[in-house]
Design a protein around this motif. Sequence first.
Motif, short mmCIF file in Angstrom:
data_model
loop_
_atom_site.label_atom_id
_atom_site.label_comp_id
_atom_site.label_asym_id
_atom_site.label_seq_id
_atom_site.Cartn_x
_atom_site.Cartn_y
_atom_site.Cartn_z
N VAL A 184 -22.11 0.43 2.39
CA VAL A 184 -23.75 -0.09 2.94
C VAL A 184 -24.21 1.49 3.52
O VAL A 184 -24.57 2.02 3.73
N TYR A 185 -22.40 1.93 4.31
CA TYR A 185 -23.04 2.95 5.22
C TYR A 185 -21.62 4.25 4.78
O TYR A 185 -21.73 5.65 5.27
N PHE A 186 -20.34 3.89 4.39
CA PHE A 186 -19.37 4.92 3.21
C PHE A 186 -19.86 4.46 1.47
O PHE A 186 -19.36 4.19 1.09
N THR A 187 -21.40 4.46 1.03
CA THR A 187 -20.96 4.20 0.12
C THR A 187 -19.78 4.98 -1.23
O THR A 187 -19.56 4.63 -2.68
N ASN A 188 -19.49 6.03 -0.93
CA ASN A 188 -19.15 7.31 -1.73
C ASN A 188 -17.47 6.60 -1.77
O ASN A 188 -16.43 7.83 -1.87
N ALA A 189 -16.96 5.82 -1.25
CA ALA A 189 -14.97 5.68 -0.17
C ALA A 189 -14.82 4.91 -0.96
O ALA A 189 -14.63 4.24 -0.44
N THR A 190 -14.55 5.01 -2.08
CA THR A 190 -14.00 4.82 -3.12
C THR A 190 -12.38 4.09 -2.65
O THR A 190 -11.86 3.32 -3.02
N MET A 191 -11.70 5.15 -1.80
CA MET A 191 -10.84 4.85 -0.72
C MET A 191 -10.69 3.26 -0.70
O MET A 191 -10.26 2.39 -0.75
N ILE A 192 -11.81 2.51 0.07
CA ILE A 192 -12.02 1.42 0.34
C ILE A 192 -11.93 0.52 -0.68
O ILE A 192 -11.50 -0.48 -0.88
N THR A 193 -13.25 1.31 -1.67
CA THR A 193 -13.52 -0.32 -2.43
C THR A 193 -12.44 0.06 -3.44
O THR A 193 -12.24 -1.61 -3.99
N ASN A 194 -11.98 0.77 -3.88
CA ASN A 194 -10.39 0.61 -4.52
C ASN A 194 -9.46 -0.51 -3.87
O ASN A 194 -8.83 -1.34 -4.94
N ALA A 195 -9.25 -0.24 -2.49
CA ALA A 195 -8.37 -1.40 -2.04
C ALA A 195 -8.50 -2.59 -1.92
O ALA A 195 -8.09 -3.24 -2.08
N VAL A 196 -10.20 -2.77 -1.81
CA VAL A 196 -10.43 -4.23 -1.17
C VAL A 196 -10.18 -4.93 -3.60
O VAL A 196 -10.10 -5.35 -3.12
N ALA A 197 -10.75 -3.71 -3.61
CA ALA A 197 -10.39 -4.43 -5.49
C ALA A 197 -8.97 -4.80 -5.51
O ALA A 197 -8.47 -5.63 -6.30
N GLN A 198 -8.31 -3.33 -5.26
CA GLN A 198 -7.00 -4.37 -5.12
C GLN A 198 -6.03 -5.26 -4.65
O GLN A 198 -5.62 -6.49 -5.23
N TRP A 199 -7.33 -5.75 -3.55
CA TRP A 199 -5.72 -7.01 -2.61
C TRP A 199 -6.70 -8.48 -3.23
O TRP A 199 -5.64 -9.24 -3.28
N ASN A 200 -8.27 -8.61 -3.99
CA ASN A 200 -8.23 -9.47 -4.75
C ASN A 200 -7.87 -9.38 -6.28
O ASN A 200 -7.53 -10.50 -6.46
N VAL A 201 -6.97 -8.50 -6.09
CA VAL A 201 -6.52 -8.98 -8.04
C VAL A 201 -5.66 -9.40 -7.59
O VAL A 201 -4.80 -10.72 -8.38
N VAL A 202 -4.88 -9.58 -5.78
CA VAL A 202 -3.31 -10.15 -5.76
C VAL A 202 -4.30 -11.63 -5.52
O VAL A 202 -2.81 -12.71 -6.16
N ASN A 203 -4.79 -11.47 -4.74
CA ASN A 203 -5.23 -13.34 -4.41
C ASN A 203 -5.65 -13.71 -6.24
O ASN A 203 -4.94 -14.99 -6.13
N LYS A 204 -6.32 -13.40 -6.97
CA LYS A 204 -6.85 -13.99 -8.08
C LYS A 204 -4.77 -14.24 -8.45
O LYS A 204 -5.08 -15.10 -9.67
#
Length: 302
Positions: A184-204
């Motif tokens: 909500v503070y860095f809405t265009n920061a795809t760096m963080i969004t993509n990294a979170v998505a990758q970590w979730n792929v690992v856990n899943k």
Amino acid sequence: MRRLVKWVVAVVVIIVLGVGGYWLFQQHKTTTTEQDKTPATKQVKLVAIGDSLTQGIGYANDHKGYLPDLKNDLQKAYYVKLSSSNYGIGGLRSDQIDKRVRTNQKERASLKKANVITLTVGGNDLLQSLEKSIFVSSNKQLDSKLTPVKKTYRKKVQRLIKDIRAVNPNATIYMFGIYNPVYVYFTNATMITNAVAQWNVVNKSVAQQSDNVHFVSISKQLTYGQYQSAASKAKLKQEVTKSNSKYVSASSVESLLQNQTSKEKNDYLSDEDHFHPNHRGYRYMAKTLAGVMGKYESWQSK
């Protein structure tokens, strides 16, 4: 004549008593049968391990997190009586959680008796990785830095599951995903969004490749909070002045969180640290976990 009347009265009384007694017997029999049909309450022992999301940081400093709401949800929906033990510690990475599983005797003894084990893992591993990826200006550079780290993280989570299984081969394990607390503070920061998505792929994927381990996704709700529609996200981007960069440093994120004095913009996160869930956020975690449990546990519904 009087004898006849007395005899008739006696017969009527006998009939009434007989019918009444039979009715009472049938009522008792029906009630007993219904009681016999009620499933026995199952005693369920849950052990929660992991990081701050298990400990419950962010919600009134009571360190209870999602467990109280989970207990209420399950006991309302199923014939279960849930008891729980919380071994979550804020700041732990996957290897540190694993070390406790291998060496902490109290935790091991509790895990051994568990019917259900819940796990929050990955957030601190990712934070550490992003801190080392400050100077990136493209997704390609980010992927280049994260790929080897992600492989190492996968091995750590696999070992963690293996070590839990060494203590308890039979309990069902539920592993939470992670979320982006600063969207909500860095809405265009795809760096963080993509990294979170990758970590979730690992856990899943680790959960899917392991026996009796299930993934619990919380990213969408806790990342975007009340901003779920495309229109609300577009409006948020216009409102947030710090959202104009796709690649932000970990120090920028840390600085914003430490200096944030206003009410948290994400309705599911804490006003105290703008990072962990508030009661609503932990309530969502409990509800989501209960829903996943309902698919895999053989508990009788009420």
